[in-house]
Design a protein around this motif. Structure first.
Motif, short mmCIF file in Angstrom:
data_model
loop_
_atom_site.label_atom_id
_atom_site.label_comp_id
_atom_site.label_asym_id
_atom_site.label_seq_id
_atom_site.Cartn_x
_atom_site.Cartn_y
_atom_site.Cartn_z
N SER A 134 29.71 -9.51 -32.10
CA SER A 134 30.98 -10.14 -31.71
C SER A 134 31.75 -10.66 -32.92
N THR A 135 31.05 -11.36 -33.80
CA THR A 135 31.74 -11.88 -34.98
C THR A 135 32.17 -10.74 -35.90
N PHE B 195 34.57 -19.44 -34.93
CA PHE B 195 33.44 -19.16 -34.02
C PHE B 195 32.28 -20.12 -34.20
N ARG B 196 32.36 -20.96 -35.23
CA ARG B 196 31.27 -21.89 -35.56
C ARG B 196 29.94 -21.14 -35.67
N GLU C 82 25.84 -12.28 -31.23
CA GLU C 82 26.69 -13.02 -32.18
C GLU C 82 27.08 -12.10 -33.33
N THR D 289 38.68 -14.54 -27.35
CA THR D 289 37.78 -13.51 -26.80
C THR D 289 36.31 -13.69 -27.20
N TYR D 290 36.04 -14.54 -28.19
CA TYR D 290 34.65 -14.65 -28.67
C TYR D 290 33.70 -15.11 -27.56
N ASP D 291 34.08 -16.19 -26.86
CA ASP D 291 33.20 -16.71 -25.81
C ASP D 291 32.99 -15.68 -24.70
N ARG D 292 34.05 -14.94 -24.37
CA ARG D 292 33.92 -13.92 -23.32
C ARG D 292 32.96 -12.82 -23.74
N ARG E 179 30.45 -13.17 -25.86
CA ARG E 179 29.08 -13.72 -25.85
C ARG E 179 28.57 -13.83 -24.42
N GLU E 180 29.46 -14.29 -23.51
CA GLU E 180 29.05 -14.39 -22.10
C GLU E 180 28.78 -13.01 -21.52
#
Lengths: 155, 423
Positions: free
Chosen positions: B135-136, B384-385, B132, B121-124, B126-127
């Motif tokens: 989300s994190t 999540f880098r 950041e 879900t992290y990329d979604r 952020r998009e």
């Protein structure tokens, strides 16, 4: 060769032990409900499987330097102090594992002499107890073989 | 002996020694130089600490959770939750939170929840325009729910350390787990109002039915796992093993998202993770045994009684202490080392051991995402880098929300004890 012994072989053994444990557990449940017979040896055998898995895994973890640690404070230390700390960790690991292996040797040989077996499965008690002896001995060995990695902190 | 057991672990911990070595070195020094017991108790107590049938549930739940996390279960859960709450304000973060809550009923590990749900879900997020930091913060915090919603490895270890019914502990964790999820959701709701996070897709019956059909085996997993325990069909360990078989069938045969090689490697990785935890369980067993025979637990009870503090003040002190411990130590070690010391204090104050177990596990779960050392922060960093400097600020509001939920759970025992009463 050593990597094969400390990484590849443990991976094969650990995967096999886990799947064997799941299979025995499932067979025990099915046996009880479908055939009215539980496997009387299942619980003890599964426990011994996990004990062996833990101590084989322990040596592999030592080889890779992946034992859980809280290293944020120590990570801030550099230079000679870092080297000294790493050397102290490796030395403590070897000494403690050697001490623990000596205790395991005493207990395991006692079980061999007494020829004791487990209550349900009838497995010689020396077999599960030997897991600790093997785990501590192999862990000390892994640290000694990888002493350079332990000193530099790069695995 | 007492000062060695108090000071040496702290020194070794600060020096960055592996956790199991911190305990092993301490007990080795005590046994070799101080305690008047045969040194072979080191082997005997280590062995007996892991020679427990109930502990088998831990590797099985780790394996089942890992299989489902990698085999497409979490992806289908995200789709299903989105189909239900996609029309709400802040639907993306709420979906992540909802999925983490449902996934918690499959996996017993907080780190697995962060990795499985966060990775999806992290990329979604952020998009979708979420920062950041937010989300994190959300995804790292949401993992803590995994320790409260059954099955929970934390409750299994507390149950074994305290000789309390694990089935009752599982039941006791449900309401506090949902309360924690609600506290997080309330913050998300408020935060997205300011950030303008909108709905992603309005509720459509057709999509809901399609998502339910596609994910039915994933959605049914908690029912299979927990249903077997509470209907009395299976013991805890048997239920964990059945969860593995269920996961193998779902991801290997029904979804066909994992081949035999991947399944085997997942099995090996699960046993490897078990070894990392159980070697601490074994050494903590010796540490706790020495604490008990040294009379430290009784001394602690006498000391607290001597202070004459009311129960609420003692509980507050224990909460603060556990929160601090949870920030630097992993949950398993903390539970195994501290339960024999703290439980007698709680029992002396008339606190139910099941309620106290929920307080302990919830405290330590909050510690898993509390800066600077919470273990899930580093899981999040890897998944999540993202830099720690980007993760830390986003966690603060979730820590505050969790502490509010913890206060309610600590001082309203009915929240924990209501469901176990029916067992």
């Amino acid at each position: 060769m050593l990597r094969f012994a400390f990484v590849t072989v443990p991976t094969l053994v650990l995967g096999t032990l886990m799947l064997a444990g799941v299979a025995i557990n499932f067979a025990n449940v099915v046996g009880r409900y479908a055939f009215g017979h539980a496997l009387f040896w299942a619980e003890e055998t599964m426990v011994f499987i996990v004990i062996w898995g833990v101590f084989i895994g322990m040596a592999s973890i030592a080889w890779r330097g992946e034992h859980l640690s809280m290293d944020l404070i120590s990570a801030a230390i550099g230079g000679r102090w870092r080297l000294a700390l790493n050397a102290a960790t490796a030395a403590t690991l070897v000494v403690c594992c050697a001490f623990a292996a000596a205790q395991s040797w005493q207990v395991t040989t006692l079980f061999i002499q007494a020829e004791q077996v487990s209550v349900s499965a009838g497995i010689p008690k020396a077999i599960p107890h030997a897991a600790l002896l093997a785990g501590f001995t192999l862990t000390a060995l892994a640290v000694l073989v990888r002493i350079r990695a332990y000193l530099t902190g790069r695995f | 002996m007492a000062w060695v057991m108090a000071l040496l672990p702290v020194l070794l911990l600060l020096a960055g020694f592996p956790l199991f070595l911190v305990l092993l070195a301490t007990v080795t020094v005590v046994l070799a130089f101080f305690a008047e017991v045969p040194t072979t108790v080191l082997h005997q107590v280590m062995f007996s600490s892991i020679d427990k049938y109930a502990l088998l549930a831990v590797p099985f739940f780790i394996f089942a959770g890992d299989l489902m996390g990698r085999g497409g279960v979490s992806r289908r859960l995200v789709r299903w939750v989105t189909s239900i709450i996609g029309g709400m304000r802040g639907s993306l973060p709420l979906t992540a939170l909802g999925t983490a809550t449902v996934f918690s009923a499959i996996s017993g590990s907080t780190a697995a929840t962060v990795a499985a749900v966060g990775g999806l879900t992290y990329d979604r997020l952020r998009e979708g325009g979420y920062s950041e930091r937010f989300s994190t913060g959300l995804l790292v915090s949401a993992g803590a729910i995994g320790n409260l919603i059954p099955p929970s490895i934390g409750f299994i270890l507390y149950g074994i350390a305290s000789e309390t019914s694990i089935v009752k502990l599982f039941a006791a964790g449900v309401v506090p787990g949902l309360l924690l999820a609600t506290a997080f959701a309330a913050y998300v709701w408020i935060a997205v109002a300011g950030a303008g996070g909108g709905a992603t897709q309005p509720f459509r019956l057709r999509e809901f039915i399609a998502a339910t059909r596609d994910g039915i085996w994933s959605i049914a997993a908690p029912v299979v796992i927990l249903g077997g325990i509470y209907t009395g069909l299976f013991s805890l360990t048997e239920a964990a093993g059945i969860a593995c078989v269920y996961a193998l069938v779902v991801v290997g045969l029904l979804y066909r998202e994992m081949g035999p090689r991947e399944i085997f490697l997942t099995a090996a990785r699960s046993m490897y993770l078990t070894a990392q935890i159980f070697i601490i369980v074994a050494t903590a067993g010796v540490f706790s045994w020495l604490l008990t025979i040294s009379g430290a637990a009784q001394s602690a009870v006498d000391f607290i009684n001597g202070l004459g503090w009311p129960a609420w003040a003692v509980l507050l002190s224990i909460n603060v202490f556990l929160l601090l411990v949870g920030m630097v130590l992993d949950t398993a070690s903390s539970i195994l080392v501290l339960t024999p010391l703290l439980l007698p204090i709680a029992v002396a104050l008339g606190i139910d051991p099941v309620h106290f177990g929920v307080v302990v596990v919830m405290n330590l779960s909050i510690g898993t995402f509390t800066p600077p050392f919470g273990i899930n922060i580093f899981v999040g960093q890897a998944v999540f880098r993202a830099p720690l400097s980007g993760i830390y600020p986003g966690l603060a509001p979730f820590v505050v929300a969790a502490i509010a939920a913890l206060a309610a759970v600590t001082y309203v025992p009915q929240l924990s004890l209501w469901i176990p009463r029916f067992l």
